[in-house]
Design a protein around this motif. Structure first.
Motif, PDB file in Angstrom:
ATOM      1  N   CYS A  38       0.843  -1.202   0.000  1.00  0.00           N
ATOM      2  CA  CYS A  38       0.000   0.000   0.000  1.00  0.00           C
ATOM      3  C   CYS A  38       0.873   1.244   0.000  1.00  0.00           C
ATOM      4  O   CYS A  38       2.001   1.229   0.510  1.00  0.00           O
ATOM      5  CB  CYS A  38      -0.891   0.054   1.239  1.00  0.00           C
ATOM      6  SG  CYS A  38      -2.090  -1.269   1.318  1.00  0.00           S
ATOM      7  N   LEU A  39       0.338   2.309  -0.556  1.00  0.00           N
ATOM      8  CA  LEU A  39       0.913   3.646  -0.474  1.00  0.00           C
ATOM      9  C   LEU A  39       0.064   4.421   0.527  1.00  0.00           C
ATOM     10  O   LEU A  39      -1.148   4.538   0.351  1.00  0.00           O
ATOM     11  CB  LEU A  39       0.885   4.331  -1.838  1.00  0.00           C
ATOM     12  CG  LEU A  39       1.211   5.825  -1.861  1.00  0.00           C
ATOM     13  CD1 LEU A  39       2.653   6.086  -1.425  1.00  0.00           C
ATOM     14  CD2 LEU A  39       0.950   6.401  -3.249  1.00  0.00           C
ATOM     15  N   ASP A  40       0.696   4.894   1.590  1.00  0.00           N
ATOM     16  CA  ASP A  40       0.017   5.668   2.634  1.00  0.00           C
ATOM     17  C   ASP A  40       0.647   7.051   2.727  1.00  0.00           C
ATOM     18  O   ASP A  40       1.762   7.272   2.242  1.00  0.00           O
ATOM     19  CB  ASP A  40       0.157   4.982   3.998  1.00  0.00           C
ATOM     20  CG  ASP A  40      -0.386   3.565   4.022  1.00  0.00           C
ATOM     21  OD1 ASP A  40      -1.374   3.295   3.323  1.00  0.00           O
ATOM     22  OD2 ASP A  40       0.189   2.731   4.741  1.00  0.00           O
ATOM     23  N   ALA A  52      -3.642   5.797   0.528  1.00  0.00           N
ATOM     24  CA  ALA A  52      -3.887   6.369  -0.802  1.00  0.00           C
ATOM     25  C   ALA A  52      -4.366   5.272  -1.748  1.00  0.00           C
ATOM     26  O   ALA A  52      -5.353   5.438  -2.452  1.00  0.00           O
ATOM     27  CB  ALA A  52      -2.631   7.037  -1.342  1.00  0.00           C
ATOM     28  N   ASN A  53      -3.660   4.113  -1.740  1.00  0.00           N
ATOM     29  CA  ASN A  53      -4.044   2.991  -2.597  1.00  0.00           C
ATOM     30  C   ASN A  53      -3.261   1.747  -2.195  1.00  0.00           C
ATOM     31  O   ASN A  53      -2.182   1.852  -1.606  1.00  0.00           O
ATOM     32  CB  ASN A  53      -3.762   3.310  -4.067  1.00  0.00           C
ATOM     33  CG  ASN A  53      -4.424   2.317  -4.997  1.00  0.00           C
ATOM     34  OD1 ASN A  53      -5.617   2.061  -4.887  1.00  0.00           O
ATOM     35  ND2 ASN A  53      -3.659   1.741  -5.908  1.00  0.00           N
ATOM     36  N   CYS A  54      -3.801   0.573  -2.549  1.00  0.00           N
ATOM     37  CA  CYS A  54      -3.108  -0.704  -2.360  1.00  0.00           C
ATOM     38  C   CYS A  54      -3.076  -1.455  -3.687  1.00  0.00           C
ATOM     39  O   CYS A  54      -3.987  -1.327  -4.505  1.00  0.00           O
ATOM     40  CB  CYS A  54      -3.809  -1.557  -1.309  1.00  0.00           C
ATOM     41  SG  CYS A  54      -3.705  -0.888   0.367  1.00  0.00           S
ATOM     42  N   ILE A  84       3.944  16.802   4.469  1.00  0.00           N
ATOM     43  CA  ILE A  84       3.496  15.463   4.077  1.00  0.00           C
ATOM     44  C   ILE A  84       4.614  14.446   4.246  1.00  0.00           C
ATOM     45  O   ILE A  84       5.795  14.795   4.133  1.00  0.00           O
ATOM     46  CB  ILE A  84       2.952  15.448   2.624  1.00  0.00           C
ATOM     47  CG1 ILE A  84       2.157  14.182   2.376  1.00  0.00           C
ATOM     48  CG2 ILE A  84       4.073  15.649   1.615  1.00  0.00           C
ATOM     49  CD1 ILE A  84       1.206  14.268   1.217  1.00  0.00           C
ATOM     50  N   ARG A  85       4.225  13.217   4.539  1.00  0.00           N
ATOM     51  CA  ARG A  85       5.110  12.053   4.543  1.00  0.00           C
ATOM     52  C   ARG A  85       4.418  10.983   3.721  1.00  0.00           C
ATOM     53  O   ARG A  85       3.189  10.924   3.691  1.00  0.00           O
ATOM     54  CB  ARG A  85       5.303  11.496   5.952  1.00  0.00           C
ATOM     55  CG  ARG A  85       6.004  12.425   6.899  1.00  0.00           C
ATOM     56  CD  ARG A  85       6.062  11.831   8.275  1.00  0.00           C
ATOM     57  NE  ARG A  85       7.082  10.779   8.263  1.00  0.00           N
ATOM     58  CZ  ARG A  85       7.386  10.043   9.338  1.00  0.00           C
ATOM     59  NH1 ARG A  85       6.747  10.213  10.469  1.00  0.00           N
ATOM     60  NH2 ARG A  85       8.327   9.135   9.252  1.00  0.00           N
ATOM     61  N   ILE A  86       5.190  10.143   3.054  1.00  0.00           N
ATOM     62  CA  ILE A  86       4.620   9.003   2.345  1.00  0.00           C
ATOM     63  C   ILE A  86       5.332   7.739   2.807  1.00  0.00           C
ATOM     64  O   ILE A  86       6.470   7.791   3.283  1.00  0.00           O
ATOM     65  CB  ILE A  86       4.705   9.141   0.811  1.00  0.00           C
ATOM     66  CG1 ILE A  86       6.153   9.239   0.336  1.00  0.00           C
ATOM     67  CG2 ILE A  86       3.873  10.313   0.333  1.00  0.00           C
ATOM     68  CD1 ILE A  86       6.325   9.140  -1.176  1.00  0.00           C
TER      69      ILE A  86
END
Length: 113
Positions: A38-40, A52-54, A84-86
């Motif tokens: 996943c993208l968080d 954000a999405n998996c 922001i952090r990802i």
């Protein structure tokens, strides 16, 4: 397991309303169906991560194949994002599953609300 960025301050640019992440990745051959990553993100120093999405193996990608220029756009709920952090977070049933990431780029833009 996960990999994440440092907090990126955006205040000197006035903040952003929308973001796009562009990245490359490779999944080794041991990833099972329904395993993936996943993208968080964390916006404005939030205490929890937002998804954000998996991407799931056998549905969104094949094992043993290199993917370049994968893109995902997202918009945090805040009116303006000033930091922001990802992170990329794996989910798997096995300890030997590996997903390798390269060339991660984050873009931000302002849109009138």
């Amino acid at each position: 397991a996960s990999i994440y960025s440092k907090n990126m301050l955006l205040e000197d640019r006035g903040g952003f309303t929308k973001f796009k992440v562009v990245f490359s990745f490779y999944a080794n051959n041991s990833i099972e169906r329904d395993d993936g990553f996943c993208l968080d993100y964390k916006a404005n120093r939030a205490s929890t991560w937002s998804r954000a999405n998996c991407w799931e193996s056998m549905k969104d990608f094949e094992n043993g194949k290199w993917y370049d220029d994968t893109r995902w756009k997202f918009q945090p709920p805040a009116r303006v994002t000033k930091s922001i952090r990802i992170r990329f977070r794996g989910f798997s049933t096995e300890n030997n599953d590996r997903i390798f990431f390269d060339k991660v780029e984050l873009y931000g833009r302002n849109e009138l609300i």
